[in-house]
Design a protein around this motif. Sequence first.
Motif, mmCIF file in Angstrom:
data_model
loop_
_atom_site.group_PDB
_atom_site.id
_atom_site.type_symbol
_atom_site.label_atom_id
_atom_site.label_comp_id
_atom_site.label_asym_id
_atom_site.label_seq_id
_atom_site.Cartn_x
_atom_site.Cartn_y
_atom_site.Cartn_z
ATOM 1 N N UNK A 166 -66.633 -56.209 10.905
ATOM 2 C CA UNK A 166 -66.711 -57.671 10.742
ATOM 3 C C UNK A 166 -67.714 -58.241 11.851
ATOM 4 N N UNK A 167 -68.418 -57.444 12.204
ATOM 5 C CA UNK A 167 -69.606 -57.774 13.057
ATOM 6 C C UNK A 167 -71.056 -57.319 12.258
ATOM 7 N N UNK A 168 -72.029 -58.188 12.502
ATOM 8 C CA UNK A 168 -73.307 -57.725 11.774
ATOM 9 C C UNK A 168 -74.176 -57.793 12.983
ATOM 10 N N UNK A 169 -74.966 -56.459 13.045
ATOM 11 C CA UNK A 169 -76.040 -56.434 14.259
ATOM 12 C C UNK A 169 -77.173 -57.171 13.852
ATOM 13 N N UNK A 170 -77.966 -57.750 14.804
ATOM 14 C CA UNK A 170 -79.259 -58.524 14.404
ATOM 15 C C UNK A 170 -80.309 -57.691 14.685
ATOM 16 N N UNK A 171 -81.491 -57.667 13.836
ATOM 17 C CA UNK A 171 -82.519 -56.733 13.613
ATOM 18 C C UNK A 171 -83.295 -56.933 14.857
ATOM 19 N N UNK A 172 -83.935 -55.872 15.668
ATOM 20 C CA UNK A 172 -84.592 -55.898 16.980
ATOM 21 C C UNK A 172 -86.065 -55.816 16.716
ATOM 22 N N UNK A 173 -86.729 -55.741 15.547
ATOM 23 C CA UNK A 173 -88.100 -55.790 15.276
ATOM 24 C C UNK A 173 -88.663 -57.161 15.282
ATOM 25 N N UNK A 174 -89.950 -57.485 15.531
ATOM 26 C CA UNK A 174 -90.605 -58.786 15.543
ATOM 27 C C UNK A 174 -90.293 -59.494 14.420
ATOM 28 N N UNK A 175 -90.234 -60.799 14.520
ATOM 29 C CA UNK A 175 -90.024 -61.795 13.399
ATOM 30 C C UNK A 175 -88.745 -61.528 12.987
ATOM 31 N N UNK A 176 -88.655 -61.557 11.344
ATOM 32 C CA UNK A 176 -87.335 -61.622 10.985
ATOM 33 C C UNK A 176 -86.809 -60.075 10.825
ATOM 34 N N UNK A 177 -87.759 -59.149 11.245
ATOM 35 C CA UNK A 177 -87.086 -57.648 11.308
ATOM 36 C C UNK A 177 -86.948 -56.962 10.244
ATOM 37 N N UNK A 178 -87.742 -57.266 8.966
ATOM 38 C CA UNK A 178 -87.827 -56.595 7.795
ATOM 39 C C UNK A 178 -89.228 -56.600 7.367
ATOM 40 N N UNK A 179 -89.721 -55.335 6.683
ATOM 41 C CA UNK A 179 -90.769 -55.204 5.879
ATOM 42 C C UNK A 179 -90.386 -55.303 4.349
ATOM 43 N N UNK A 180 -91.045 -56.359 3.601
ATOM 44 C CA UNK A 180 -90.737 -56.524 2.237
ATOM 45 C C UNK A 180 -91.539 -55.577 1.504
ATOM 46 N N UNK A 181 -90.906 -55.032 0.635
ATOM 47 C CA UNK A 181 -90.866 -54.179 -0.451
ATOM 48 C C UNK A 181 -91.978 -54.592 -1.479
ATOM 49 N N UNK A 182 -93.144 -54.539 -1.397
ATOM 50 C CA UNK A 182 -94.302 -55.164 -2.447
ATOM 51 C C UNK A 182 -93.850 -54.453 -4.131
ATOM 52 N N UNK A 183 -93.582 -53.432 -4.037
ATOM 53 C CA UNK A 183 -93.270 -52.779 -5.387
ATOM 54 C C UNK A 183 -91.792 -53.521 -6.102
ATOM 55 N N UNK A 184 -90.852 -53.987 -5.141
ATOM 56 C CA UNK A 184 -89.847 -54.596 -5.485
ATOM 57 C C UNK A 184 -90.129 -56.248 -5.917
ATOM 58 N N UNK A 185 -90.932 -56.636 -5.325
ATOM 59 C CA UNK A 185 -91.430 -58.111 -5.438
ATOM 60 C C UNK A 185 -92.064 -58.057 -7.197
ATOM 61 N N UNK A 186 -92.855 -56.963 -7.467
ATOM 62 C CA UNK A 186 -93.282 -56.846 -8.693
ATOM 63 C C UNK A 186 -92.274 -56.687 -9.688
ATOM 64 N N UNK A 187 -91.375 -55.697 -9.464
ATOM 65 C CA UNK A 187 -89.984 -55.275 -10.427
ATOM 66 C C UNK A 187 -89.217 -56.720 -10.758
ATOM 67 N N UNK A 188 -89.091 -57.598 -9.496
ATOM 68 C CA UNK A 188 -88.220 -58.596 -9.845
ATOM 69 C C UNK A 188 -88.787 -59.896 -10.310
ATOM 70 N N UNK A 189 -90.222 -59.929 -10.559
ATOM 71 C CA UNK A 189 -90.955 -60.866 -11.050
ATOM 72 C C UNK A 189 -90.477 -61.894 -11.873
ATOM 73 N N UNK A 190 -90.472 -62.983 -12.138
ATOM 74 C CA UNK A 190 -89.705 -63.715 -12.977
ATOM 75 C C UNK A 190 -90.901 -63.831 -14.278
#
Length: 374
Positions: free
Chosen positions: A350-374
């Motif tokens: 019931x607990x969720x760890x907060x990411x430790x990398x700078x900013x939001x803490x995630x790299x966006x997958x550009x291939x996924x952005x293309x696959x999910x494009x409307x």
Amino acid sequence: MKTAEHSIAQIIVYPLIQRLEQPTQTSWGRYEAVSILVVEVRTTSGVSGFGEALARFAPHGYGALVADALAPRILGHDALAIGALWALMRRALSGRAGGMLIEAIAAIDIALWDIAGKVAGMPLWRLLGGEGRREVPVYAASVNWADDDAADAAVADFLDRGFDRIKVKIGGPAEAAIRRITRVRERAGDAVTLYADANWAFQPDAAARVGRALADHGYAWFEEPLRPEDEGGYAKLRAACAVPLAAGESNYTLDQARGQIEARVLSHVQPNITRAGGLSETRRIAEHARAHDVAYAPHVGMSGILCELASLHLAAAQANTSVMECACAPSRFKDALADIAPGYRRARDGMLAVPDRPGLGAEIDRAALATLHA
Ligand SMILES: [Mg+2]
């Protein structure tokens, strides 16, 4: 004027859509597909930040709003002057702030905070200078309201996965809701914290009956019992039953949340960061709630991983965080979009760890952005 070191060079929009593996049924409607808008802001210094807008329908419309109305106002400006940029964007609309405009601003605002964290070399939970929590309490969302057997199975599944806080969707008529409330309490046992979410299902009299049943069965809140505009109805309901009230996912700005916070009609205010103008405005709402001893309980729902991450950082920083929604339905907006697993896969006990990398803490997958494009 001296050019800022990190000026806004480019704003790219990614309207995304997916068909849901499990269609979502609430008392408001049935969702077979859902969309969001992801926005990337690039600076002259080469830093890239990502943000998300709650854009349930017509994601291309949101993309056009960003490209035509918001980007021209802020291109070339200092990316770190986030408050000033928010005010510039808000002036795109001469009427009261709300709707698609504020949702679109949310995407850019979150991207700017992502940039600020990357420039500072700090995760946002630290940059925000708050409580510095490393993990945030979450509840499993949601037990669907449509079917008894599926509801029983969902309760058992959430308990198996270690959640000790669970939200149940309820709908009209009141008798059916009360039956569901009773059944889920029996299945979950007394040690589990339960919440009920009506998605505006009730008229005031029915809501009062349901609210009394929720209090009898020890539910921790009654979420959106009435339509959000009926503030008088909420105030009467607060007086008529002991169960704490929660709402706020339908509001856009602090001005829409202010009355129910100041009157302490709500015990928990639940802005969605991708609707309520991004991290900047949601933080204002959370701080205003704090000043009135109202808790901040981030809404995530069908939003994507960027919403979840931005909410998680703010929840970790904010002193009055009560509990954050952990939306557990499979969604490619949470599973596929970034190099971090979504909360429902990462949560432990019931607990969720907060990411430790700078900013939001995630790299966006550009291939996924293309696959999910409307
Ligand atoms: Mg809700």
